[in-house]
Scaffold this active site. Structure first.
Site, PDB file in Angstrom:
ATOM      1  N   LYS A 174      -6.536   7.266   9.525  1.00 19.66           N
ATOM      2  CA  LYS A 174      -5.392   6.046   9.460  1.00 19.66           C
ATOM      3  C   LYS A 174      -5.908   5.109   8.386  1.00 19.66           C
ATOM      4  CE  LYS A 174      -3.166   2.822  12.440  1.00 19.66           C
ATOM      5  NZ  LYS A 174      -3.008   2.220  13.696  1.00 19.66           N
TER       6      LYS A 174
ATOM      7  N   CYS B  53      -3.893  -4.391  22.624  1.00 15.39           N
ATOM      8  CA  CYS B  53      -2.782  -4.081  21.812  1.00 15.39           C
ATOM      9  C   CYS B  53      -2.955  -2.635  21.373  1.00 15.39           C
ATOM     10  CB  CYS B  53      -2.371  -4.943  20.752  1.00 15.39           C
ATOM     11  SG  CYS B  53      -1.122  -4.248  19.281  1.00 15.39           S
TER      12      CYS B  53
ATOM     13  N   HIS C  63       0.968  -1.262   0.096  1.00 17.38           N
ATOM     14  CA  HIS C  63       0.104   0.123   0.032  1.00 17.38           C
ATOM     15  C   HIS C  63       0.999   1.278  -0.043  1.00 17.38           C
ATOM     16  CE1 HIS C  63       1.041   0.391   4.100  1.00 17.38           C
ATOM     17  NE2 HIS C  63       0.054  -0.829   4.579  1.00 17.38           N
TER      18      HIS C  63
HETATM   19  N1  MSP Z   1       8.239  -7.281   8.725  1.00 20.19           N
HETATM   20  C1  MSP Z   1       8.227  -5.898   9.532  1.00 20.19           C
HETATM   21  C2  MSP Z   1       9.398  -5.306   9.233  1.00 20.19           C
HETATM   22  C3  MSP Z   1      10.689  -5.952   9.539  1.00 20.19           C
HETATM   23  S1  MSP Z   1      12.376  -4.913   9.153  1.00 20.19           S
HETATM   24  C4  MSP Z   1      13.318  -6.195   9.565  1.00 20.19           C
HETATM   25  C5  MSP Z   1       6.970  -5.015   9.386  1.00 20.19           C
HETATM   26  N2  MSP Z   1       6.434  -5.215   8.109  1.00 20.19           N
HETATM   27  S2  MSP Z   1       5.354  -4.103   7.637  1.00 20.19           S
HETATM   28  O1  MSP Z   1       4.822  -4.668   6.179  1.00 20.19           O
HETATM   29  O2  MSP Z   1       4.302  -3.967   8.568  1.00 20.19           O
HETATM   30  O3  MSP Z   1       5.804  -2.543   7.748  1.00 20.19           O
HETATM   31  C6  MSP Z   1       6.908  -2.502   6.646  1.00 20.19           C
HETATM   32  C7  MSP Z   1       7.237  -0.764   6.724  1.00 20.19           C
HETATM   33  O4  MSP Z   1       6.006  -0.338   6.198  1.00 20.19           O
HETATM   34  C8  MSP Z   1       7.426  -0.538   8.110  1.00 20.19           C
HETATM   35  O5  MSP Z   1       8.589   0.172   8.301  1.00 20.19           O
HETATM   36  C9  MSP Z   1       6.141   0.281   8.422  1.00 20.19           C
HETATM   37  O6  MSP Z   1       6.598   1.282   9.495  1.00 20.19           O
HETATM   38  C10 MSP Z   1       6.020   0.972   6.967  1.00 20.19           C
HETATM   39  N3  MSP Z   1       4.509   1.135   7.077  1.00 20.19           N
HETATM   40  C11 MSP Z   1       3.536   0.641   7.251  1.00 20.19           C
HETATM   41  N4  MSP Z   1       2.431   1.417   7.225  1.00 20.19           N
HETATM   42  C12 MSP Z   1       2.724   2.506   6.854  1.00 20.19           C
HETATM   43  C13 MSP Z   1       2.034   3.610   6.725  1.00 20.19           C
HETATM   44  N5  MSP Z   1       0.788   3.971   6.777  1.00 20.19           N
HETATM   45  N6  MSP Z   1       2.818   4.694   6.563  1.00 20.19           N
HETATM   46  C14 MSP Z   1       4.251   4.925   6.382  1.00 20.19           C
HETATM   47  N7  MSP Z   1       4.798   3.638   6.560  1.00 20.19           N
HETATM   48  C15 MSP Z   1       4.146   2.603   6.934  1.00 20.19           C
HETATM   49  O7  MSP Z   1       6.845  -4.119  10.209  1.00 20.19           O
END
Ligand code: MSP
Length: 517
Positions: free
Chosen positions: A298, A144, A18
């Site tokens: 969000k 959570c 996304h």
């Molecule tokens: N798999 C873990 C990260 C492991 S790193 C060794 C994870 N994955 S995630 O898919 O949930 O998120 C991946 C990245 O996308 C994270 O840095 C997270 O902060 C970022 N984001 C997810 N949703 C987001 C927004 N809405 N806005 C900006 N960044 C966001 O966490």
């Protein structure tokens, strides 16, 4: 600077990418491309995080194997990054054979060292976070705070990592290196979290979670999430406890690791402790970016407002990702939250990229062809205020990137575009031509085009396609390193090809975009 190694978080492959995932990859790509303009040996790692209970459950619901599910979704991330021109050097998947083999060795090394031990445990587990939470992490209702779900009570015998052993060393590192956590205002948060830190569970019983990397010599346990996921930053480039590759020696430590603020704790505490335990140097900076909301809300599946980056490109009928890259990269000051909205997107890129920057180039080139047959006469170049401002902007942009201030650097570039537009308006080369003051007219046009070469270099990390269209029309070498930039790149006798002149970026046609949506 002799090398530059940057990484992103690796995304969970539960669903499709996304705009939040895209924000991080764009930010990192812009930083990476900027540093390719400053040094030779650069490397950019991204990838996907594929193990854990969530994947196992979702794959089971779909009636396919976890690996099939991961293959399908990892491809969606690769496709999206291709559409956004994310120029990564390597895409790691935590299911890669090389990664799993080295993670097993890392785990064993830490067991042998006494930093990992076995322990019976009752904990509160949030599968959304893929993490154990403590009572004080929860909301008043016992939920959570990230997922607003009640965590499961889990009783298991797991392996634990001695995080507490490294607590003091981490606090010292953060305090003595105030630029380690970027932006600096987040460092206090981390120090507070460190005060209450406990050892962490790093494995799960196979009967509960089987989609993970098995612990060597203990068939009942799988390595759970963070040791697996975090290690990707070193396994990808050839770390091996038994002897690492030359590539690893050249690239590690990372110069900047880009992650979202929600996983700062894992990167500035867990990851740092693991590296200390492995006797490896620490990354120079951890950049924790803010979160992207959609129309100030969000993003969430339940609200149905999750936007995919490729759907934006399609909805606005864009043949290049540059507008979205530019918009996202300048969505928020360093480390702060940002927002995406269709209206704002259209307005901002039309104003900055089409009206200000694109038109400026187009008008100036057209006048040069009209009045001088496209002939650049560099003797027209005078030391002038505009030149001074352009070279000053190069310095300021580099300075902002030294602090990973990607939005702030973009603002400086657009300020230079605005100043250049004002210079054209103030000097009115069309009037000079009418009054037959051709020397002055040529000087003004040449000055502007010389500055446009600088602008094309500066905007390149954000808008690589538009920058190369600009450079092509100007006859400028976009590979010029930032240290070698002058305001004199276009040499005397250089001819602008009039057949080449076309708008580098057209305003987004709002009607068309609305119809498509
Ligand atoms: N798999 C873990 C990260 C492991 S790193 C060794 C994870 N994955 S995630 O898919 O949930 O998120 C991946 C990245 O996308 C994270 O840095 C997270 O902060 C970022 N984001 C997810 N949703 C987001 C927004 N809405 N806005 C900006 N960044 C966001 O966490």
């Amino acid at each position: 600077m002799t090398k530059f190694y940057t990484t992103t978080a690796i995304d969970y492959v539960n669903g499709a990418p996304h705009i939040g995932h895209a924000y991080e990859k764009i930010l990192t790509d812009v930083i990476y491309r900027h540093f390719t303009q400053r040094c030779e040996n650069t490397y950019f790692l991204t990838g996907t995080d594929e193990h854990g209970i969530k994947i196992q459950k979702t794959a089971a619901e779909k009636g396919i194997s976890p690996k099939e599910f991961c293959d399908m979704n990892a491809q969606k991330f690769k496709d999206a990054w291709k559409a956004l021109d994310i120029d990564y050097s390597q895409f790691i998947r935590t299911t890669d054979e090389q990664h799993t083999k080295i993670v097993q060795k890392i785990f064993k090394k830490l067991v042998d060292k006494g930093d990992i031990y076995k322990h019976s445990y009752t904990g509160l587990y949030c599968s959304g976070c893929e993490a154990f939470l403590s009572e004080k992490d929860l909301t008043e209702d016992g939920l959570c705070p990230n997922h607003m779900k009640k965590p499961e009570v889990i009783e298991e015998e797991n392996y634990f990592f001695k995080l507490t052993k490294y607590k003091d060393a981490i606090i010292k590192h953060i305090k003595t290196n105030p630029d380690f956590i970027v932006p600096a205002f987040r460092a206090n948060e981390v120090i507070n979290q460190l005060e209450n830190i406990e050892d962490i569970s790093v494995s799960r019983v196979k009967s509960n979670v089987n989609w993970g990397i098995p612990v060597l010599d203990d068939a009942e346990q799988v390595i759970y999430v963070w040791i697996d996921a975090l290690s990707n930053y070193i396994t990808a480039i050839g770390y091996d406890p038994d002897g690492s590759s030359e590539k690893f020696e050249k690239l590690w430590p990372a110069d900047v690791q880009v992650i979202g603020k929600d996983i700062l704790k894992f990167h500035s505490i867990y990851w740092i402790a693991i590296l200390m335990a492995l006797d490896l140097p620490l990354p120079k900076h951890i950049l924790a970016h803010g979160w992207i909301t959609i129309d100030q809300t969000k993003m969430s599946k339940s609200l149905g407002n999750v936007i995919s980056p490729t759907s934006v490109l399609e909805a606005f009928n864009l043949d290049i990702p540059d507008p979205l890259r530019y918009y996202m990269a300048s969505a928020a000051p360093c480390g702060k939250d940002g927002n995406y909205s269709d209206e704002d997107f259209k307005e901002k890129v039309n104003a900055h990229l089409a009206n200000s920057m694109g038109n400026l180039l187009n008008r100036t080139l057209s006048m040069l062809v009209k009045y001088f047959d496209g002939d650049i006469r560099s003797e027209f170049l005078n030391k002038n205020e505009l030149e001074k401002q352009a070279l000053e902007t190069v310095k300021e942009v580099k300075h902002h990137f030294d602090y990973f201030e990607v939005q702030e650097a973009a603002q400086k570039i657009i300020e230079l575009v605005d100043v250049t537009n004002k210079y054209v308006t103030d000097n009115a080369p069309w009037t000079l031509a009418k009054e037959e003051k051709m020397d002055k007219c040529g000087e003004v046009l040449t000055n502007v085009l010389q500055v446009m070469t600088v602008i094309s270099s500066l905007i390149y990390p954000y808008c690589p396609n538009i920058a190369s269209r600009m450079a092509e029309q100007l006859g400028y070498d976009l590979n010029t390193k930032l240290d070698d930039i002058t305001c004199n790149a276009l040499k005397s006798g250089h001819l602008i090809d009039k057949e080449n002149i076309k708008p580098v970026f057209l305003r987004m046609d709002s009607e068309l975009a609305d119809k498509k949506k």
